[in-house]
Scaffold this active site. Structure first.
Site, PDB file in Angstrom:
ATOM      1  N   HIS A 230      45.803  30.659  35.298  1.00  0.00           N
ATOM      2  CA  HIS A 230      45.514  31.376  34.082  1.00  0.00           C
ATOM      3  C   HIS A 230      46.239  32.679  34.173  1.00  0.00           C
ATOM      4  O   HIS A 230      46.374  33.427  35.009  1.00  0.00           O
ATOM      5  CB  HIS A 230      44.105  31.729  34.233  1.00  0.00           C
ATOM      6  CG  HIS A 230      43.210  30.607  33.748  1.00  0.00           C
ATOM      7  ND1 HIS A 230      41.775  30.802  33.420  1.00  0.00           N
ATOM      8  CD2 HIS A 230      43.091  29.428  33.834  1.00  0.00           C
ATOM      9  CE1 HIS A 230      41.141  29.697  33.055  1.00  0.00           C
ATOM     10  NE2 HIS A 230      41.998  28.823  33.340  1.00  0.00           N
TER      11      HIS A 230
ATOM     12  N   TYR B 285      35.308  37.428  28.749  1.00  0.00           N
ATOM     13  CA  TYR B 285      34.252  38.275  28.999  1.00  0.00           C
ATOM     14  C   TYR B 285      33.865  39.052  27.529  1.00  0.00           C
ATOM     15  O   TYR B 285      34.805  39.643  27.207  1.00  0.00           O
ATOM     16  CB  TYR B 285      34.865  39.421  29.879  1.00  0.00           C
ATOM     17  CG  TYR B 285      35.020  38.592  31.480  1.00  0.00           C
ATOM     18  CD1 TYR B 285      34.113  38.944  32.275  1.00  0.00           C
ATOM     19  CD2 TYR B 285      36.263  38.298  31.592  1.00  0.00           C
ATOM     20  CE1 TYR B 285      34.386  38.562  33.723  1.00  0.00           C
ATOM     21  CE2 TYR B 285      36.474  37.683  32.919  1.00  0.00           C
ATOM     22  CZ  TYR B 285      35.680  37.934  33.796  1.00  0.00           C
ATOM     23  OH  TYR B 285      35.792  37.332  35.304  1.00  0.00           O
TER      24      TYR B 285
ATOM     25  N   PRO C 279      29.145  39.929  39.885  1.00  0.00           N
ATOM     26  CA  PRO C 279      30.089  39.012  39.704  1.00  0.00           C
ATOM     27  C   PRO C 279      31.217  39.308  38.423  1.00  0.00           C
ATOM     28  O   PRO C 279      32.240  38.579  38.214  1.00  0.00           O
ATOM     29  CB  PRO C 279      29.413  37.755  39.316  1.00  0.00           C
ATOM     30  CG  PRO C 279      28.193  38.054  38.727  1.00  0.00           C
ATOM     31  CD  PRO C 279      27.860  39.449  39.663  1.00  0.00           C
TER      32      PRO C 279
ATOM     33  N   LYS D 255      35.195  38.938  42.138  1.00  0.00           N
ATOM     34  CA  LYS D 255      35.794  39.680  43.105  1.00  0.00           C
ATOM     35  C   LYS D 255      35.061  38.926  44.423  1.00  0.00           C
ATOM     36  O   LYS D 255      35.607  39.214  45.511  1.00  0.00           O
ATOM     37  CB  LYS D 255      35.923  41.068  43.268  1.00  0.00           C
ATOM     38  CG  LYS D 255      36.747  41.645  42.482  1.00  0.00           C
ATOM     39  CD  LYS D 255      38.123  41.458  42.905  1.00  0.00           C
ATOM     40  CE  LYS D 255      39.366  41.643  41.959  1.00  0.00           C
ATOM     41  NZ  LYS D 255      40.012  40.571  41.528  1.00  0.00           N
TER      42      LYS D 255
ATOM     43  N   TYR E  48      42.448  42.652  38.355  1.00  0.00           N
ATOM     44  CA  TYR E  48      41.804  41.232  38.134  1.00  0.00           C
ATOM     45  C   TYR E  48      42.635  40.422  38.987  1.00  0.00           C
ATOM     46  O   TYR E  48      42.317  39.667  39.718  1.00  0.00           O
ATOM     47  CB  TYR E  48      41.917  41.039  36.584  1.00  0.00           C
ATOM     48  CG  TYR E  48      41.019  39.823  36.301  1.00  0.00           C
ATOM     49  CD1 TYR E  48      39.508  39.884  36.547  1.00  0.00           C
ATOM     50  CD2 TYR E  48      41.483  38.728  36.321  1.00  0.00           C
ATOM     51  CE1 TYR E  48      38.858  38.968  36.143  1.00  0.00           C
ATOM     52  CE2 TYR E  48      40.772  37.568  35.913  1.00  0.00           C
ATOM     53  CZ  TYR E  48      39.259  37.834  35.686  1.00  0.00           C
ATOM     54  OH  TYR E  48      38.772  36.540  35.702  1.00  0.00           O
TER      55      TYR E  48
END
Ligand code: APR
Ligand code: PHB
Length: 411
Positions: free
Chosen positions: A77, A206, A298, A302, A397
């Site tokens: 991704h 998200y 979550p 991580k 990220y």
């Protein structure tokens, strides 16, 4: 009944991803290790967990010789979507980090691949063997006591890796007066649903909405993983599949919701959210690794990745300590691991605060809940509309660099 005695160099408690990865890396360097696991292998594989891997994790799995299926089936991704007020912002991970990305591949699959690699090397693993006590931790010959099928065993070793998760025995074996535990519990949980339906989007979304948080994730092109946040007192039984899909539909941005394909759930569960760190991560010859030492909510993906960076640090230090007969370098483990852990904790806390409605929760500065919400929505708005802001998000990220432990990398 007599206790049977065994020996090894490194005793590893727990066969989750931390224990299996550490065991495999050590074995590749010719370091003897035994894994002791409380439950069965099938039970371990039945626990559905997250699935976003940082580059550092991917590299370690390759070093461990267990990357064959991940490299074939894992989805790379290059970006991630954050949606707020129906507006979608793509964080271009690759562009903003100078070429880095993440890999989408389920933790269950990683665990299975590591188990198979361990079996192929015929390395000793004891399943359904709960560890009941650790003895002589501050001596140079500690012992792990466990039982299996009614027989008691004593595993004598040079070092113990406590990879036994949040509820394990390792952390409790550090005297309470020598450890400090930092904790924040959030007033909601994530209700997750797994289904054999095509993901709503090829990258994760998200989403912060008026109705609450939602996350659209996946395991493959044909298997989706979705989450919504629910009050802590909700039970999974009160959420039918239909009710879940309807609520998810209402929280996703409209454009994505129109594409949502629903179907029966394969798994559905509620996980509470927690930030937790134990300091230090070492006591004598015992080292805490992964969930045994720390938990993150979550929202930043991580959990697994911090477990991997602990493994990277401990593996390097153990390798040096054993090869050079210099255990003193292991004193560096806790500080090196904790520095990166706290960065991951802060990032996960920050993402959680920005993306959820913390109704009724007052901010740490003493402001009321409404004011806190305003600060957090403004924070999200600011970061999503600034190149610098998006870069800060992307950098974390994809994963911060691993700490330098001051010993050569055996790879
Ligand atoms: N004796 C033997 N094994 C034990 C004991 C015990 N007394 N107590 C716990 N265990 C085992 C558990 O049964 C479990 O299989 O230790 C294992 C710990 O595995 P995980 O909980 O998966 O922890 P870890 O390997 O550190 O994985 C970290 O899991 O929860 C996620 O976010 C987290 O993704 C991260 C990953
Ligand atoms: C998941 O796919 O389960 C997942 C992905 C990203 C997260 C958390 C969970 O941040």
């Amino acid at each position: 009944m007599t206790t049977k005695r065994l020996n090894t160099q490194v005793a590893i408690i727990g066969s989750g991803p931390s224990g299996l990865l550490l065991g495999q890396l050590l074995a590749k360097q010719g370091i003897d290790n035994v894994i002791i696991e409380r439950v069965s292998a099938d039970y371990v594989l039945g626990r559905i967990r997250a699935g976003i891997l940082e580059q550092g994790f991917v590299d370690l799995v390759r070093q461990a010789g267990a990357a064959h299926r991940m490299d074939q089936e894992g989805l790379v991704h290059d970006g991630v979507i954050i949606a707020h007020n129906n507006q979608q912002t793509r964080i271009d991970l690759r562009k903003l980090t100078g070429g880095k990305s993440v890999m989408c591949y389920g933790q269950v699959e990683i665990t299975r691949d590591l188990m198979e690699a361990r079996q192929a090397m015929a390395l000793p693993t004891w399943y359904e063997a709960p560890v009941t006590n650790l003895a002589g931790i501050t001596s140079d010959n500690p012992k792990v006591l466990f039982s299996h099928q009614g027989q008691d065993y004593e595993l004598s070793c040079d070092y113990i890796a406590g990879c036994d998760g949040f509820h394990g025995i390792s952390r409790q074996s550090i005297p309470a007066e020598l450890r400090t535990e930092y904790e924040r519990v959030y007033p909601f949980g994530w209700l997750g649903l797994l289904s054999d339906t095509p993901p709503v989007n090829h990258e994760l979304i998200y989403c912060r909405s008026q109705r609450g948080f939602a996350l659209a994730s996946m395991r493959s092109h044909t298997r989706s993983r979705y989450y919504i946040d629910v009050p802590l007192d909700h039970k999974v039984e009160q959420w039918s599949d239909e009710a879940f899909w309807e609520e998810l539909h209402r929280r996703l941005p409209e454009e994505a919701a129109e594409r949502l394909v629903t179907g029966p759930s394969i798994e559905k569960s509620i996980a509470p959210l927690r930030s937790f760190v134990c300091e230090p991560l070492q006591y004598g010859r015992l080292f805490l690794v992964g969930d045994a030492g720390h938990i993150v909510p979550p929202t930043g993906a991580k959990g697994l990745n911090l477990a991997a960076s602990d493994v990277a640090a401990l593996y390097r230090l153990l390798n040096h300590a054993i090869r050079q007969n210099d255990p003193s370098c292991l004193q560096r483990y806790s500080a090196a691991a904790l520095r990166r852990i706290w960065h991951g904790e802060r990032f996960s806390w920050w993402m959680t605060n920005m993306l959820h409605n913390l109704d009724g929760v007052e901010g740490s500065a003493g402001e009321g809940a409404d004011t806190y919400q305003k600060f957090m929505t403004s924070e999200l708005d600011f970061y999503l509309n600034s190149e610098a802001g998006k870069t800060v998000l992307a950098e974390q990220y994809v994963g911060l660099p691993y700490e330098d432990c001051g010993v050569p990398d055996p790879a």
